[in-house]
Design a protein around this motif. Structure first.
Motif, PDB file in Angstrom:
ATOM      1  N   UNK A  56      -6.404  -5.568  10.115  1.00 40.46           N
ATOM      2  CA  UNK A  56      -7.089  -4.836   9.052  1.00 40.46           C
ATOM      3  C   UNK A  56      -7.562  -5.846   8.024  1.00 40.46           C
ATOM      4  N   UNK A  57      -8.865  -5.877   7.797  1.00 38.36           N
ATOM      5  CA  UNK A  57      -9.473  -6.770   6.813  1.00 38.36           C
ATOM      6  C   UNK A  57      -9.731  -5.953   5.547  1.00 38.36           C
ATOM      7  N   UNK A  58      -9.220  -6.446   4.422  1.00 33.42           N
ATOM      8  CA  UNK A  58      -9.360  -5.709   3.167  1.00 33.42           C
ATOM      9  C   UNK A  58     -10.196  -6.532   2.197  1.00 33.42           C
ATOM     10  N   UNK A  59     -11.208  -5.887   1.624  1.00 32.43           N
ATOM     11  CA  UNK A  59     -12.122  -6.549   0.688  1.00 32.43           C
ATOM     12  C   UNK A  59     -12.073  -5.849  -0.662  1.00 32.43           C
ATOM     13  N   UNK A  60     -12.399  -6.601  -1.704  1.00 30.68           N
ATOM     14  CA  UNK A  60     -12.473  -6.061  -3.064  1.00 30.68           C
ATOM     15  C   UNK A  60     -13.931  -5.690  -3.338  1.00 30.68           C
ATOM     16  N   UNK A 197     -12.670  -5.438  17.080  1.00 34.03           N
ATOM     17  CA  UNK A 197     -11.545  -4.502  17.041  1.00 34.03           C
ATOM     18  C   UNK A 197     -10.842  -4.407  15.707  1.00 34.03           C
ATOM     19  N   UNK A 198     -11.236  -5.265  14.743  1.00 38.52           N
ATOM     20  CA  UNK A 198     -10.623  -5.197  13.413  1.00 38.52           C
ATOM     21  C   UNK A 198     -11.211  -4.023  12.627  1.00 38.52           C
ATOM     22  N   UNK A 199     -10.459  -3.531  11.675  1.00 37.13           N
ATOM     23  CA  UNK A 199     -10.944  -2.462  10.796  1.00 37.13           C
ATOM     24  C   UNK A 199     -11.129  -3.025   9.392  1.00 37.13           C
ATOM     25  N   UNK A 200     -12.139  -2.526   8.693  1.00 30.76           N
ATOM     26  CA  UNK A 200     -12.454  -2.979   7.340  1.00 30.76           C
ATOM     27  C   UNK A 200     -12.047  -1.880   6.354  1.00 30.76           C
ATOM     28  N   UNK A 201     -11.266  -2.250   5.351  1.00 29.87           N
ATOM     29  CA  UNK A 201     -10.884  -1.313   4.285  1.00 29.87           C
ATOM     30  C   UNK A 201     -11.130  -1.980   2.938  1.00 29.87           C
ATOM     31  N   UNK A 202     -11.105  -1.179   1.891  1.00 34.62           N
ATOM     32  CA  UNK A 202     -11.461  -1.677   0.561  1.00 34.62           C
ATOM     33  C   UNK A 202     -10.371  -1.421  -0.468  1.00 34.62           C
ATOM     34  N   UNK A 203     -10.403  -2.233  -1.518  1.00 39.98           N
ATOM     35  CA  UNK A 203      -9.692  -1.991  -2.765  1.00 39.98           C
ATOM     36  C   UNK A 203     -10.694  -2.253  -3.883  1.00 39.98           C
ATOM     37  N   UNK A 204     -10.289  -1.941  -5.105  1.00 38.92           N
ATOM     38  CA  UNK A 204     -11.127  -2.254  -6.265  1.00 38.92           C
ATOM     39  C   UNK A 204     -10.213  -2.835  -7.345  1.00 38.92           C
ATOM     40  N   UNK A 226      -2.810 -11.409 -17.953  1.00 39.45           N
ATOM     41  CA  UNK A 226      -3.529 -10.332 -18.609  1.00 39.45           C
ATOM     42  C   UNK A 226      -3.661  -9.180 -17.611  1.00 39.45           C
ATOM     43  N   UNK A 227      -3.524  -7.952 -18.069  1.00 44.63           N
ATOM     44  CA  UNK A 227      -3.588  -6.801 -17.153  1.00 44.63           C
ATOM     45  C   UNK A 227      -5.014  -6.545 -16.687  1.00 44.63           C
ATOM     46  N   UNK A 228      -5.166  -6.164 -15.426  1.00 45.59           N
ATOM     47  CA  UNK A 228      -6.452  -5.820 -14.850  1.00 45.59           C
ATOM     48  C   UNK A 228      -6.343  -4.466 -14.151  1.00 45.59           C
ATOM     49  N   UNK A 229      -7.442  -3.730 -14.182  1.00 43.83           N
ATOM     50  CA  UNK A 229      -7.474  -2.404 -13.562  1.00 43.83           C
ATOM     51  C   UNK A 229      -7.622  -2.548 -12.038  1.00 43.83           C
ATOM     52  N   UNK A 230      -6.882  -1.712 -11.293  1.00 40.50           N
ATOM     53  CA  UNK A 230      -6.995  -1.737  -9.833  1.00 40.50           C
ATOM     54  C   UNK A 230      -6.957  -0.321  -9.280  1.00 40.50           C
ATOM     55  N   UNK A 231      -7.460  -0.185  -8.065  1.00 36.56           N
ATOM     56  CA  UNK A 231      -7.454   1.096  -7.354  1.00 36.56           C
ATOM     57  C   UNK A 231      -7.376   0.796  -5.865  1.00 36.56           C
TER      58      UNK A 231
END
Length: 338
Positions: A56-60, A197-204, A226-231
């Motif tokens: 699983x490949x995860x991108x921002x 065969x890899x799957x692509x998923x996201x974060x922010x 420093x705090x940063x917003x994530x999802x």
């Protein structure tokens, strides 16, 4: 206790990339997936060949927003304002009150009015200085047409195409700086990853001061992020849990995934500082650029890959790899399995 000086290394000025590789996937890729062997030299276009079913490949997918204002005091002096995030931390880009960095800070006291043109109507009012060196500022009118995307200070020339400082999957405006490992990925490379065969998923994760502020304390442990917003979408974390390997594109993706796993909160704000023997819960492989000395990003890499990071950096410098935001990349596995 770890001395911050242990994350120093000599970075020659001519090793700092001033322009991005063209095409994107032509950037060089230093591959170290076996810590017992010597790294190999590939290019980012070869990344799909390193992947397969179960990965699983995860991108921002954050998008860089215009955040740099070049303004003037009523006296005519020049001031640069870098808008970090809305003060309420809601992500509302239409907010009036912001947290900002200001240069020159010492000569810009609270109450200073700043205008785009000398003698013109004010655009920004400077408020109180905070303990971390940032300022509260108020936007007095619309900044559209006045704000520009802020390239890192070591980039000395502008970009002919501003989209080159965005990833091809950038979606949600909110970041001050780009998640630069993702700048190398093209649609064709991502499609080939899926074909393998890899799957692509996201974060922010909204890239802000935590990501680019250097470690200035004598001991690494004393650094405060420093705090940063994530999802992190629920589907992303579920895919990571079921994956054979989780491949994070960039340190910001690592922080988002590990923050969600550590806190149990899929969205919010994180000041997670990954260092030393941090117990990684999600990420197995990291695709990342080559980072500045004494940066929190380099500290994260060392926690992930172990002391071998220095050998890899020595190899990269000796082989002429390009460093920092527009530079080349490396892909490295964790020093121990999950």
């Amino acid at each position: 206790m770890v001395d911050t000086a242990s994350f120093d290394y000599l970075l020659p000025a001519d090793a700092i990339a001033q322009v991005p590789a063209e095409p994107r996937e032509s950037a060089r890729l230093l591959v170290s997936l076996d810590h017992s062997g010597a790294p190999s030299h590939r290019s980012v276009r070869d990344l799909p060949d390193l992947l397969g079913p179960g990965d699983v490949v995860v991108v921002n997918e954050t998008r860089v927003r215009p955040s740099r204002l070049r303004l003037h005091k009523t006296t005519g002096g020049q001031v640069e304002v870098l808008l970090l995030e809305p003060s309420a931390a809601t992500g509302d880009l239409a907010a009036q009150d912001w947290e900002a960095m200001i240069r020159p800070a010492r000569r810009t006291p609270p109450g200073t009015l700043l205008s785009p043109e000398r003698g013109g109507p004010p655009l920004v009012e400077v408020g109180a200085r905070r303990g971390d060196g940032t300022f509260a500022v108020r936007l007095l009118r619309d900044i559209d047409g006045h704000a520009a995307v802020a390239l890192p200070p070591y980039i000395t020339a502008g970009l002919a195409d501003p989209e080159r400082y965005q990833t091809v999957y950038a979606r949600t405006p909110g970041s001050v700086a780009a998640p630069t490992a993702g700048l190398h990925l093209s649609r064709a490379v991502l499609d080939r990853c899926v074909a393998r065969g890899a799957r692509i998923h996201t974060v922010d994760l909204a890239v802000g001061m935590a990501t680019f502020r250097p470690v200035q304390t004598e001991r690494v442990e004393d650094h405060v992020m420093h705090a940063e917003r994530y999802d992190v979408p629920e589907a992303t974390l579920e895919a990571c849990t079921a994956a054979e390997r989780v491949v994070a594109v960039g340190t910001t993706t690592v922080r988002a995934l590990e923050a969600a796993a550590a806190s149990g909160e899929l969205a919010g704000r994180t000041s997670l500082f990954i260092a030393g023997d941090y117990p990684f819960r999600v990420v197995d492989v990291l695709l990342t650029n080559f980072h500045q000395p004494r940066s929190s990003l380099l500290v994260l890499l060392a926690a992930f890959a172990g002391d071998g990071w220095r050998r890899l950096y020595d190899v990269a410098l000796a082989e002429g790899y390009r460093f920092l935001s527009f530079g080349d990349a490396m892909v490295v596995s964790r020093r121990s399995p999950r």
